[in-house]
Design a protein around this motif. Structure first.
Motif, PDB file in Angstrom:
ATOM      1  N   TYR A 226     -21.498  38.044  18.531  1.00 50.48           N
ATOM      2  CA  TYR A 226     -21.133  37.690  17.165  1.00 50.48           C
ATOM      3  C   TYR A 226     -20.889  38.903  16.280  1.00 50.48           C
ATOM      4  CZ  TYR A 226     -22.534  33.011  18.573  1.00 50.48           C
ATOM      5  OH  TYR A 226     -22.618  31.807  19.222  1.00 50.48           O
ATOM      6  N   GLY A 227     -21.448  40.039  16.645  1.00 47.88           N
ATOM      7  CA  GLY A 227     -21.264  41.241  15.850  1.00 47.88           C
ATOM      8  C   GLY A 227     -20.091  42.100  16.276  1.00 47.88           C
ATOM      9  N   LEU A 228     -19.424  41.711  17.380  1.00 51.43           N
ATOM     10  CA  LEU A 228     -18.289  42.495  17.859  1.00 51.43           C
ATOM     11  C   LEU A 228     -17.067  42.277  16.964  1.00 51.43           C
ATOM     12  CD1 LEU A 228     -18.525  41.778  21.706  1.00 51.43           C
ATOM     13  CD2 LEU A 228     -19.377  43.787  20.463  1.00 51.43           C
ATOM     14  N   PRO A 229     -16.250  43.314  16.775  1.00 56.37           N
ATOM     15  CA  PRO A 229     -15.025  43.150  15.981  1.00 56.37           C
ATOM     16  C   PRO A 229     -13.953  42.409  16.778  1.00 56.37           C
ATOM     17  CG  PRO A 229     -15.108  45.356  16.910  1.00 56.37           C
ATOM     18  CD  PRO A 229     -16.401  44.694  17.287  1.00 56.37           C
ATOM     19  N   TYR A 230     -13.026  41.760  16.087  1.00 60.56           N
ATOM     20  CA  TYR A 230     -11.894  41.170  16.798  1.00 60.56           C
ATOM     21  C   TYR A 230     -10.862  42.256  17.052  1.00 60.56           C
ATOM     22  CZ  TYR A 230      -9.887  40.818  12.023  1.00 60.56           C
ATOM     23  OH  TYR A 230      -9.439  41.086  10.748  1.00 60.56           O
ATOM     24  N   PRO A 231      -9.938  42.075  18.035  1.00 60.68           N
ATOM     25  CA  PRO A 231      -9.756  40.867  18.851  1.00 60.68           C
ATOM     26  C   PRO A 231     -10.867  40.725  19.892  1.00 60.68           C
ATOM     27  CG  PRO A 231      -8.279  42.590  19.593  1.00 60.68           C
ATOM     28  CD  PRO A 231      -8.937  43.107  18.345  1.00 60.68           C
ATOM     29  N   LYS A 232     -11.278  39.493  20.087  1.00 62.75           N
ATOM     30  CA  LYS A 232     -12.296  39.228  21.095  1.00 62.75           C
ATOM     31  C   LYS A 232     -12.151  37.793  21.579  1.00 62.75           C
ATOM     32  CE  LYS A 232     -15.885  38.076  17.681  1.00 62.75           C
ATOM     33  NZ  LYS A 232     -17.280  38.345  17.242  1.00 62.75           N
ATOM     34  N   SER A 233     -12.584  37.564  22.793  1.00 62.43           N
ATOM     35  CA  SER A 233     -12.540  36.212  23.352  1.00 62.43           C
ATOM     36  C   SER A 233     -13.722  36.045  24.284  1.00 62.43           C
ATOM     37  CB  SER A 233     -11.226  35.975  24.112  1.00 62.43           C
ATOM     38  OG  SER A 233     -11.107  36.874  25.207  1.00 62.43           O
ATOM     39  N   THR A 234     -14.094  34.818  24.487  1.00 59.27           N
ATOM     40  CA  THR A 234     -15.222  34.538  25.356  1.00 59.27           C
ATOM     41  C   THR A 234     -14.924  33.288  26.180  1.00 59.27           C
ATOM     42  OG1 THR A 234     -17.621  34.267  25.415  1.00 59.27           O
ATOM     43  CG2 THR A 234     -16.462  33.142  23.635  1.00 59.27           C
TER      44      THR A 234
END
Length: 360
Positions: A226-234
């Motif tokens: 939840y603390g990671l910056p975007y872009p991100k996907s899971t």
């Protein structure tokens, strides 16, 4: 001259493992804008055997996975042909998402089973599929993909939120479309209800009777993702590795587990919307199965506050938006036009992604 009307079936199978969604759509240009009509729809529930195969596919050997890839592609083609026959459809193409079994873009890896060639052979129509691999190959996350539809079909809303197995959001910022996976939505809820033999909690009725478990809420909210910056996907791997252990270690009633999970989901979603809004009054367009969970939506509105209006469209659009957007993506691929946005995925550039298969 390019066609302006396309008759496409979109096929979508999501991480929540509910089943296969089929949407026969007319996709067309009018006045310089893309428009759509969802003409016919159908949902095919997975058998217990099929659901088990898909759920456990992450543990298969390479050979076993490829066998399932081909078998599932044939099954998709059979479902598409049955759909065509039932409604007597005149179809130009089929756009298939496939079913994601592996998604680790940091390793350059994403895989959606459902062989396009087997699908095309089983239904006798050209197929566009494998929409994620190209984006990953040029440094992208391969996800989310739906934001191209958000921009071209639903650009009048400030934010577009999808509540499928996971939650993802899409919005315009500084002239670019931004989108990423926020985190959990229905996967955690369905995991909890399955403990008492239910596939899901209709309308959130069970969750609404529960109370908050502060320890579980704190542990979920503290997850690093939840603390990671975007872009991100899971995806499913993260769910299994990080979410399931917290839920399964919490000794509490099903009502309280569901209640807490929804609070967690809404907290994370509201955080992201508040962080990215640029004006006082905003609209949030919500689709996906979670949009039909009354308690989920009520709690989301509470956590968003009065300056963000939650908009729920027709049930058909709620349930079949993703299949609709894959129809659009198939059309754009046939036209060699952008259907995956680098600003969304983190890729080096926009791309026209997807592989076209012709029946033999």
């Amino acid at each position: 001259m390019k066609n302006t009307m396309y008759r496409v079936i979109g096929l979508m199978s999501g991480t929540s493992l509910d089943g296969l969604d089929l949407a026969f759509c007319h996709i067309y240009e009018q006045g310089g804008y893309w428009k759509f009509e969802i003409r016919e729809t159908q949902s095919v529930s997975y058998t217990t055997e099929m659901k088990s195969k898909l759920k456990d596919s992450i543990h298969l050997s390479a050979e076993e996975l490829l066998v399932l890839h081909n078998e599932y592609g044939t099954w998709l083609g059979e479902q598409a042909q049955s759909f065509i026959n039932e409604f007597n459809l005149d179809v130009d193409a089929i756009a298939s998402h496939g079913h994601t079994t592996h998604h680790k873009p940091e390793m350059g890896l994403t895989f959606q089973i459902g062989s396009g060639q087997h699908l095309a052979n089983a239904c006798g129509h050209q197929v566009i599929c494998d929409f994620r691999t190209n984006d990953v190959s040029i440094g992208g996350q391969g996800a989310p993909l739906v934001p191209i539809g958000d921009r071209l079909f639903f650009g009048q809303y400030d934010f577009c939120l999808n509540l499928g197995g996971i939650s993802n959001v899409s919005f315009e910022k500084n002239g670019k479309r931004i989108a990423y996976d926020i985190g959990q939505a229905n996967m955690i809820l369905n995991h909890i209800t399955q403990k008492i033999g239910l596939n899901y909690d209709p309308g959130g009725e069970i969750a609404g009777k529960g109370a908050l478990n502060p320890q579980m809420l704190q542990e979920l909210n503290a997850l690093e993702y939840y603390g990671l910056p975007y872009p991100k996907s899971t995806g499913y791997e993260w769910f299994i590795e990080k979410i399931v252990p917290i839920v399964d270690a919490t000794e509490d009633s099903i009502e309280n587990l569901l209640h807490t999970a929804i609070h967690h989901n809404c907290h994370q979603i509201a955080n992201q919307i508040h962080m990215n809004k640029t004006k006082k009054d905003n609209t949030l367009f919500v689709t996906g199965g979670g949009a039909l969970n009354t308690f989920f939506i009520e709690e989301l509105q509470v956590q968003l506050g009065n300056d963000i209006e939650v908009v729920i469209p027709s049930k058909k659009l709620v349930e079949f938006k993703e299949a609709l957007v894959f129809s659009l993506m198939g059309v754009l691929r046939l036209r060699n036009e952008t259907n995956v946005l680098g600003s969304v995925t983190g890729a080096m550039q926009d791309s026209s992604s997807g592989v076209v298969y012709l029946p033999c």
